[in-house]
Design a protein around this motif. Structure first.
Motif, PDB file in Angstrom:
ATOM      1  N   LEU A  80      11.814 -22.902 -23.658  1.00 18.08           N
ATOM      2  CA  LEU A  80      12.538 -21.894 -24.435  1.00 18.08           C
ATOM      3  C   LEU A  80      13.916 -21.606 -23.841  1.00 18.08           C
ATOM      4  O   LEU A  80      14.896 -21.445 -24.568  1.00 18.08           O
ATOM      5  CB  LEU A  80      11.723 -20.607 -24.536  1.00 18.08           C
ATOM      6  N   ASP A 132      17.380 -22.262 -25.718  1.00 17.82           N
ATOM      7  CA  ASP A 132      18.314 -21.155 -25.883  1.00 17.82           C
ATOM      8  C   ASP A 132      19.701 -21.544 -25.393  1.00 17.82           C
ATOM      9  O   ASP A 132      20.707 -21.264 -26.053  1.00 17.82           O
ATOM     10  CB  ASP A 132      17.816 -19.919 -25.140  1.00 17.82           C
ATOM     11  N   ALA A 156       8.711 -14.323 -25.185  1.00 23.78           N
ATOM     12  CA  ALA A 156       8.806 -15.619 -25.862  1.00 23.78           C
ATOM     13  C   ALA A 156       9.218 -15.448 -27.321  1.00 23.78           C
ATOM     14  O   ALA A 156      10.023 -16.237 -27.843  1.00 23.78           O
ATOM     15  CB  ALA A 156       7.475 -16.362 -25.756  1.00 23.78           C
ATOM     16  N   ILE A 157       8.714 -14.421 -27.975  1.00 25.25           N
ATOM     17  CA  ILE A 157       9.084 -14.159 -29.371  1.00 25.25           C
ATOM     18  C   ILE A 157      10.566 -13.813 -29.474  1.00 25.25           C
ATOM     19  O   ILE A 157      11.261 -14.278 -30.392  1.00 25.25           O
ATOM     20  CB  ILE A 157       8.190 -13.057 -29.969  1.00 25.25           C
ATOM     21  N   TYR A 185      12.898 -14.841 -27.412  1.00 24.94           N
ATOM     22  CA  TYR A 185      13.579 -16.117 -27.196  1.00 24.94           C
ATOM     23  C   TYR A 185      13.587 -16.967 -28.462  1.00 24.94           C
ATOM     24  O   TYR A 185      14.609 -17.546 -28.830  1.00 24.94           O
ATOM     25  CB  TYR A 185      12.898 -16.907 -26.074  1.00 24.94           C
ATOM     26  N   ILE A 186      12.451 -17.063 -29.130  1.00 20.79           N
ATOM     27  CA  ILE A 186      12.359 -17.867 -30.358  1.00 20.79           C
ATOM     28  C   ILE A 186      13.292 -17.307 -31.428  1.00 20.79           C
ATOM     29  O   ILE A 186      13.979 -18.065 -32.123  1.00 20.79           O
ATOM     30  CB  ILE A 186      10.896 -17.938 -30.847  1.00 20.79           C
ATOM     31  N   ASN A 187      13.353 -15.996 -31.543  1.00 19.41           N
ATOM     32  CA  ASN A 187      14.266 -15.361 -32.488  1.00 19.41           C
ATOM     33  C   ASN A 187      15.719 -15.715 -32.159  1.00 19.41           C
ATOM     34  O   ASN A 187      16.507 -16.038 -33.050  1.00 19.41           O
ATOM     35  CB  ASN A 187      14.059 -13.848 -32.494  1.00 19.41           C
ATOM     36  N   ILE A 198      16.813 -18.338 -30.495  1.00 16.45           N
ATOM     37  CA  ILE A 198      17.028 -19.767 -30.730  1.00 16.45           C
ATOM     38  C   ILE A 198      17.244 -20.046 -32.213  1.00 16.45           C
ATOM     39  O   ILE A 198      18.165 -20.776 -32.596  1.00 16.45           O
ATOM     40  CB  ILE A 198      15.840 -20.584 -30.168  1.00 16.45           C
ATOM     41  N   ILE A 199      16.416 -19.464 -33.056  1.00 15.85           N
ATOM     42  CA  ILE A 199      16.564 -19.646 -34.509  1.00 15.85           C
ATOM     43  C   ILE A 199      17.917 -19.107 -34.975  1.00 15.85           C
ATOM     44  O   ILE A 199      18.620 -19.763 -35.743  1.00 15.85           O
ATOM     45  CB  ILE A 199      15.398 -18.986 -35.265  1.00 15.85           C
TER      46      ILE A 199
END
Length: 99
Positions: free
Chosen positions: A14, A18, A79-80, A82-84, A86-87
């Protein structure tokens, strides 16, 4: 496999995603709002060193502390986020992430 090892692998992936997505977004005219990251974005080498340092620190913290239920829940929340990020970065880079 122990949960802290799995969590460490996930946070490394992640963090790298990022960093790459941030670089792509900024090079496609997005604006970085984090002043700490913004300092390093003017030079690719400085940004690579900063990203590597950030990833190593996150990996060490994750490996040492993600062992209990509450730490796993906190890890999932991070992690959520981070995913947000990245998107959002990929979207700002002009890449279609979600169909």
């Amino acid at each position: 496999m122990k949960i802290n090892i799995v969590a460490t692998i996930i946070i490394i992936i992640l963090s790298l995603l990022d960093s790459v997505s941030t670089w792509l977004a900024v090079n496609n005219h997005a604006v970085e709002l984090n002043p700490l990251v913004n300092i390093f974005l003017s030079n690719i080498y400085a940004y690579l060193i900063f990203s590597a340092f950030k990833t190593i620190i996150l990996a060490l913290i994750t490996y040492m502390y993600v062992k209990t239920r509450i730490s796993i829940i906190i890890f999932i929340m991070i992690a959520i986020v981070y995913i947000n990020a990245i998107i959002t970065n990929f979207a700002n880079a002009g890449l279609k992430v979600i169909p």
